[in-house]
Design an enzyme around this catalytic site. Structure first.
Site, PDB file in Angstrom:
ATOM      1  N   ASP A  52      11.022  -0.196 -17.311  1.00 20.37           N
ATOM      2  CA  ASP A  52      10.398   0.933 -16.616  1.00 20.37           C
ATOM      3  C   ASP A  52       9.465   1.657 -17.584  1.00 20.37           C
ATOM      4  OD1 ASP A  52      11.417   2.802 -13.900  1.00 20.37           O
ATOM      5  OD2 ASP A  52      10.033   3.665 -15.378  1.00 20.37           O
TER       6      ASP A  52
ATOM      7  N   ALA B 184       9.072  -1.649  -9.379  1.00 16.39           N
ATOM      8  CA  ALA B 184       8.115  -0.761 -10.068  1.00 16.39           C
ATOM      9  C   ALA B 184       6.860  -0.590  -9.230  1.00 16.39           C
ATOM     10  CB  ALA B 184       7.762  -1.341 -11.438  1.00 16.39           C
TER      11      ALA B 184
ATOM     12  N   SER C  47       4.311   5.183  -5.913  1.00 13.49           N
ATOM     13  CA  SER C  47       4.926   5.110  -4.584  1.00 13.49           C
ATOM     14  C   SER C  47       4.551   6.246  -3.628  1.00 13.49           C
ATOM     15  CB  SER C  47       6.455   5.089  -4.746  1.00 13.49           C
ATOM     16  OG  SER C  47       6.913   6.345  -5.233  1.00 13.49           O
TER      17      SER C  47
ATOM     18  N   THR D 177       7.004  -2.404   1.684  1.00 15.49           N
ATOM     19  CA  THR D 177       7.156  -1.266   2.584  1.00 15.49           C
ATOM     20  C   THR D 177       6.677  -1.627   3.990  1.00 15.49           C
ATOM     21  OG1 THR D 177       6.127   0.872   3.069  1.00 15.49           O
ATOM     22  CG2 THR D 177       4.944  -0.520   1.573  1.00 15.49           C
TER      23      THR D 177
ATOM     24  N   GLU E  63       4.722   0.217   5.484  1.00 19.04           N
ATOM     25  CA  GLU E  63       3.405   0.841   5.615  1.00 19.04           C
ATOM     26  C   GLU E  63       2.275  -0.186   5.569  1.00 19.04           C
ATOM     27  OE1 GLU E  63       2.965   4.573   3.534  1.00 19.04           O
ATOM     28  OE2 GLU E  63       5.131   4.869   3.490  1.00 19.04           O
TER      29      GLU E  63
ATOM     30  N   TYR F 147      -2.274   3.665  -0.999  1.00 21.69           N
ATOM     31  CA  TYR F 147      -0.940   3.178  -1.374  1.00 21.69           C
ATOM     32  C   TYR F 147      -0.609   1.894  -0.623  1.00 21.69           C
ATOM     33  CZ  TYR F 147       4.154   2.697  -1.002  1.00 21.69           C
ATOM     34  OH  TYR F 147       5.440   2.195  -0.961  1.00 21.69           O
TER      35      TYR F 147
ATOM     36  N   LYS G   5       0.049  -2.033  -1.881  1.00 22.87           N
ATOM     37  CA  LYS G   5       1.301  -2.770  -1.638  1.00 22.87           C
ATOM     38  C   LYS G   5       1.002  -4.063  -0.861  1.00 22.87           C
ATOM     39  CE  LYS G   5       4.996  -1.693  -2.495  1.00 22.87           C
ATOM     40  NZ  LYS G   5       5.820  -1.921  -3.725  1.00 22.87           N
TER      41      LYS G   5
ATOM     42  N   ASN H  12      11.183   4.200   5.482  1.00 23.26           N
ATOM     43  CA  ASN H  12      11.301   5.352   4.564  1.00 23.26           C
ATOM     44  C   ASN H  12      12.738   5.552   4.098  1.00 23.26           C
ATOM     45  OD1 ASN H  12       8.687   5.878   5.978  1.00 23.26           O
ATOM     46  ND2 ASN H  12       8.750   7.731   4.736  1.00 23.26           N
TER      47      ASN H  12
ATOM     48  N   ASP I 133      -3.374  18.704   7.729  1.00 24.37           N
ATOM     49  CA  ASP I 133      -2.810  17.358   7.806  1.00 24.37           C
ATOM     50  C   ASP I 133      -3.289  16.488   6.635  1.00 24.37           C
ATOM     51  OD1 ASP I 133      -1.271  15.389   8.853  1.00 24.37           O
ATOM     52  OD2 ASP I 133      -2.330  15.240  10.766  1.00 24.37           O
TER      53      ASP I 133
ATOM     54  N   PRO J 287      -5.096  13.374   5.127  1.00 28.60           N
ATOM     55  CA  PRO J 287      -6.198  12.554   5.634  1.00 28.60           C
ATOM     56  C   PRO J 287      -5.703  11.153   6.010  1.00 28.60           C
ATOM     57  CG  PRO J 287      -6.745  13.509   3.492  1.00 28.60           C
ATOM     58  CD  PRO J 287      -5.293  13.801   3.734  1.00 28.60           C
TER      59      PRO J 287
HETATM   60  P1  NAD Z   1       9.658   5.896  -7.443  1.00 29.84           P
HETATM   61  O1  NAD Z   1       8.268   6.443  -7.528  1.00 29.84           O
HETATM   62  O2  NAD Z   1      10.817   6.817  -7.330  1.00 29.84           O
HETATM   63  O3  NAD Z   1       9.950   4.968  -8.729  1.00 29.84           O
HETATM   64  C1  NAD Z   1       9.007   4.064  -9.234  1.00 29.84           C
HETATM   65  C2  NAD Z   1       9.469   3.652 -10.639  1.00 29.84           C
HETATM   66  O4  NAD Z   1       8.528   2.693 -11.146  1.00 29.84           O
HETATM   67  C3  NAD Z   1       9.515   4.804 -11.653  1.00 29.84           C
HETATM   68  O5  NAD Z   1      10.705   4.762 -12.394  1.00 29.84           O
HETATM   69  C4  NAD Z   1       8.305   4.546 -12.552  1.00 29.84           C
HETATM   70  O6  NAD Z   1       8.490   5.032 -13.871  1.00 29.84           O
HETATM   71  C5  NAD Z   1       8.231   3.033 -12.494  1.00 29.84           C
HETATM   72  N1  NAD Z   1       6.884   2.527 -12.822  1.00 29.84           N
HETATM   73  C6  NAD Z   1       5.688   2.972 -12.338  1.00 29.84           C
HETATM   74  N2  NAD Z   1       4.692   2.275 -12.896  1.00 29.84           N
HETATM   75  C7  NAD Z   1       5.268   1.347 -13.721  1.00 29.84           C
HETATM   76  C8  NAD Z   1       4.761   0.324 -14.562  1.00 29.84           C
HETATM   77  N3  NAD Z   1       3.448   0.086 -14.678  1.00 29.84           N
HETATM   78  N4  NAD Z   1       5.636  -0.439 -15.235  1.00 29.84           N
HETATM   79  C9  NAD Z   1       6.973  -0.213 -15.151  1.00 29.84           C
HETATM   80  N5  NAD Z   1       7.502   0.755 -14.396  1.00 29.84           N
HETATM   81  C10 NAD Z   1       6.656   1.526 -13.679  1.00 29.84           C
HETATM   82  O7  NAD Z   1       9.608   4.865  -6.244  1.00 29.84           O
HETATM   83  P2  NAD Z   1      10.743   4.454  -5.199  1.00 29.84           P
HETATM   84  O8  NAD Z   1      10.693   5.382  -4.049  1.00 29.84           O
HETATM   85  O9  NAD Z   1      12.010   4.224  -5.912  1.00 29.84           O
HETATM   86  O10 NAD Z   1      10.159   3.054  -4.695  1.00 29.84           O
HETATM   87  C11 NAD Z   1      10.544   1.837  -5.329  1.00 29.84           C
HETATM   88  C12 NAD Z   1       9.864   0.691  -4.617  1.00 29.84           C
HETATM   89  O11 NAD Z   1      10.219   0.691  -3.235  1.00 29.84           O
HETATM   90  C13 NAD Z   1       8.330   0.745  -4.653  1.00 29.84           C
HETATM   91  O12 NAD Z   1       7.859  -0.562  -4.814  1.00 29.84           O
HETATM   92  C14 NAD Z   1       7.957   1.286  -3.281  1.00 29.84           C
HETATM   93  O13 NAD Z   1       6.682   0.855  -2.892  1.00 29.84           O
HETATM   94  C15 NAD Z   1       9.048   0.673  -2.434  1.00 29.84           C
HETATM   95  N6  NAD Z   1       9.401   1.383  -1.192  1.00 29.84           N
HETATM   96  C16 NAD Z   1       9.703   2.716  -1.241  1.00 29.84           C
HETATM   97  C17 NAD Z   1      10.078   3.358  -0.069  1.00 29.84           C
HETATM   98  C18 NAD Z   1      10.477   4.825  -0.076  1.00 29.84           C
HETATM   99  O14 NAD Z   1      10.715   5.394   0.990  1.00 29.84           O
HETATM  100  N7  NAD Z   1      10.580   5.465  -1.233  1.00 29.84           N
HETATM  101  C19 NAD Z   1      10.112   2.671   1.142  1.00 29.84           C
HETATM  102  C20 NAD Z   1       9.796   1.296   1.150  1.00 29.84           C
HETATM  103  C21 NAD Z   1       9.445   0.670  -0.036  1.00 29.84           C
HETATM  104  P1  TYD Z   2       6.448  10.989   2.609  1.00 28.49           P
HETATM  105  O1  TYD Z   2       7.818  11.431   2.253  1.00 28.49           O
HETATM  106  O2  TYD Z   2       5.326  11.345   1.693  1.00 28.49           O
HETATM  107  O3  TYD Z   2       6.516   9.414   2.879  1.00 28.49           O
HETATM  108  P2  TYD Z   2       5.391   8.432   3.537  1.00 28.49           P
HETATM  109  O4  TYD Z   2       4.073   9.109   3.548  1.00 28.49           O
HETATM  110  O5  TYD Z   2       5.433   7.269   2.605  1.00 28.49           O
HETATM  111  O6  TYD Z   2       5.889   8.107   4.914  1.00 28.49           O
HETATM  112  O7  TYD Z   2       6.098  11.582   4.029  1.00 28.49           O
HETATM  113  C1  TYD Z   2       6.903  11.351   5.164  1.00 28.49           C
HETATM  114  C2  TYD Z   2       6.282  12.056   6.326  1.00 28.49           C
HETATM  115  O8  TYD Z   2       6.369  13.482   6.093  1.00 28.49           O
HETATM  116  C3  TYD Z   2       4.799  11.769   6.496  1.00 28.49           C
HETATM  117  O9  TYD Z   2       4.506  11.738   7.899  1.00 28.49           O
HETATM  118  C4  TYD Z   2       4.093  12.955   5.849  1.00 28.49           C
HETATM  119  C5  TYD Z   2       5.069  14.085   6.113  1.00 28.49           C
HETATM  120  N1  TYD Z   2       5.118  15.153   5.073  1.00 28.49           N
HETATM  121  C6  TYD Z   2       5.023  16.504   5.454  1.00 28.49           C
HETATM  122  O10 TYD Z   2       4.876  16.846   6.638  1.00 28.49           O
HETATM  123  N2  TYD Z   2       5.105  17.448   4.471  1.00 28.49           N
HETATM  124  C7  TYD Z   2       5.250  17.125   3.163  1.00 28.49           C
HETATM  125  O11 TYD Z   2       5.281  18.033   2.289  1.00 28.49           O
HETATM  126  C8  TYD Z   2       5.354  15.744   2.787  1.00 28.49           C
HETATM  127  C9  TYD Z   2       5.528  15.325   1.356  1.00 28.49           C
HETATM  128  C10 TYD Z   2       5.284  14.781   3.791  1.00 28.49           C
END
Ligand code: NAD
Ligand code: TYD
Length: 338
Positions: free
Chosen positions: A33, A80, A83, A127, A129, A153, A157, A182, A275, A277
């Site tokens: 990481d 990694a 995100s 994801t 998305e 983003y 991905k 999510n 909102d 964009p």
């Molecule tokens: P996060 O942002 O909490 O964690 C990302 C981690 O990656 C961090 O520890 C960061 O230090 C590390 N990182 C970033 N750039 C790096 C690099 N160049 N080399 C090594 N490490 C690096 O993200 P998360 O929410 O835990 O998401 C993890 C994965 O799951 C991502 O691939 C994201 O696209 C995917 N994902 C997330 C969600 C969600 O709701 N959070 C949903 C679907 C998929």
């Molecule tokens: P987010 O947690 O950023 O995840 P993602 O954009 O990857 O789905 O946002 C979830 C939903 O919540 C998205 O529709 C945007 C909305 N949102 C708010 O309304 N207020 C906020 O402060 C944030 C961070 C997100």
């Protein structure tokens, strides 16, 4: 099994490491990481002395490091990434570097090591998305839905997913991909909606709902996601993608009302703000393939998971108070003139 987990100091990756070492204590895990703003070793303070766990600070974009690390591996699980959609709207350079170039670096390292030591399995975390945005009455996305990413983003991905599949088709690298909805749960950086709203309310601050709060997201508890990844690693077919959905579609407004009600707060805490964009209206995932092929389905009921998550943030205030999410919010407000 010897496993390289990338991004293991982030939200989902740290929960994955905890999940995996509990379930498979004989496996050994290396966590690579870069410790960006989202990476936090405190997420793994209960694991750091486990003899089967090792942390390495470094980037997945570092060819030499990746090459060295993969030599005696059985499996890479690539979490990694950059995100956060809002950050990608402000500046997507790091998203392209880590999400696309970093994935290429790992794939290339896995490919070169495969040639010498047999095949390294590569599981890539993606994801929902990447599929774009659903209308209110559209059927949820599934594995056959064409990719149509709409934010920087999700575009990064999607590019990574295409590369992962290209390495399967071109070089027969044994890959699998999961497209998940999510996530929520402990250790999520408080810039995403659920931890941002919980921590704001704990600090008696307003909670910013984008637009009218009509956008819909499908919520999955992080352990359910990781159980799905486990099922794919153990039983998934090589070259395949699996959609891991939470079975919990909610408008942001309904989600906000639940958080307020579980925390004993009123709707006067909501601040409707400009909102995002290009804000995708709706994500929803059909997880029939994972259910039929892997016997996986999400187990945590959304209300239970949300209550558990609120309790975690209440009981771990030092963890999130050390994180300066406010700086980011100020920047966003300036950027969009709120
Ligand atoms: P996060 O942002 O909490 O964690 C990302 C981690 O990656 C961090 O520890 C960061 O230090 C590390 N990182 C970033 N750039 C790096 C690099 N160049 N080399 C090594 N490490 C690096 O993200 P998360 O929410 O835990 O998401 C993890 C994965 O799951 C991502 O691939 C994201 O696209 C995917 N994902 C997330 C969600 C969600 O709701 N959070 C949903 C679907 C998929
Ligand atoms: P987010 O947690 O950023 O995840 P993602 O954009 O990857 O789905 O946002 C979830 C939903 O919540 C998205 O529709 C945007 C909305 N949102 C708010 O309304 N207020 C906020 O402060 C944030 C961070 C997100």
């Amino acid at each position: 099994m010897k496993i390289l987990v990338t991004g293991g100091a982030g939200f989902i990756g740290s929960n994955f490491i905890r999940y995996w070492l509990k379930k498979y204590p004989a496996d050994s895990l290396v966590n690579l990481d870069a410790l960006t703003y989202a990476g936090n070793l405190e997420n793994l303070s209960d694991i750091e002395n486990n003899k089967n766990y090792k942390f390495i600070k470094g980037s997945i974009c570092d060819d030499n490091l990746a090459y060295d690390l993969v030599q005696d591996l059985d499996l890479i699980v690539n979490f990694a990434a950059e995100s956060h959609v809002d950050r990608s709207i402000m500046d997507c350079r790091d998203f392209i570097t880590t999400n696309v170039e970093g994935t290429r670096t790992l794939l290339e390292a896995a490919k070169s090591a495969s040639r010498r030591n047999g095949k390294i399995r590569f599981h890539h975390i993606s994801t929902d998305e990447v599929f774009g945005s659903l209308g209110p009455s559209d059927k949820p996305f599934n594995e056959t839905t064409p990719y149509d990413p709409r934010s920087p983003y999700s575009a990064s991905k999607a590019a990574a997913d295409h590369l992962v599949r290209a390495y399967w088709h071109t070089y027969e690298l044994p890959i699998t991909i999961s497209n998940c909805s999510n996530n929520y749960g402990p250790y999520q950086f408080p810039e995403k909606i659920i931890p941002l709203f919980i921590t704001n309310l704990l600090a008696n601050k307003k909670i910013p709902v984008y637009g009218q709060g009509k956008n819909i997201r499908d919520w999955i508890y992080v352990d359910d996601h990781n159980a799905g990844v486990d099922a794919i690693i153990k039983r998934g077919r090589l070259g395949q993608s699996y959609c891991l959905g939470g079975n919990s579609e909610l408008t942001n407004f309904k989600l906000t009302k639940k958080i307020l009600s579980f925390m004993g707060k009123g709707e006067d805490m909501i601040e409707y703000v400009t909102d995002r964009p290009g804000h995708d209206l709706r994500y929803g995932l059909d997880f029939t393939k994972a259910k039929n092929e892997l016997g996986w389905r999400p187990a945590v009921n959304f209300n239970d998971g949300l209550k558990k998550t609120i309790a975690w943030y209440k009981n771990n205030q030092a963890w999130w108070q050390n994180i300066k999410s406010g700086e980011y919010l100020e920047y966003y407000k300036k950027q969009y003139g709120q």
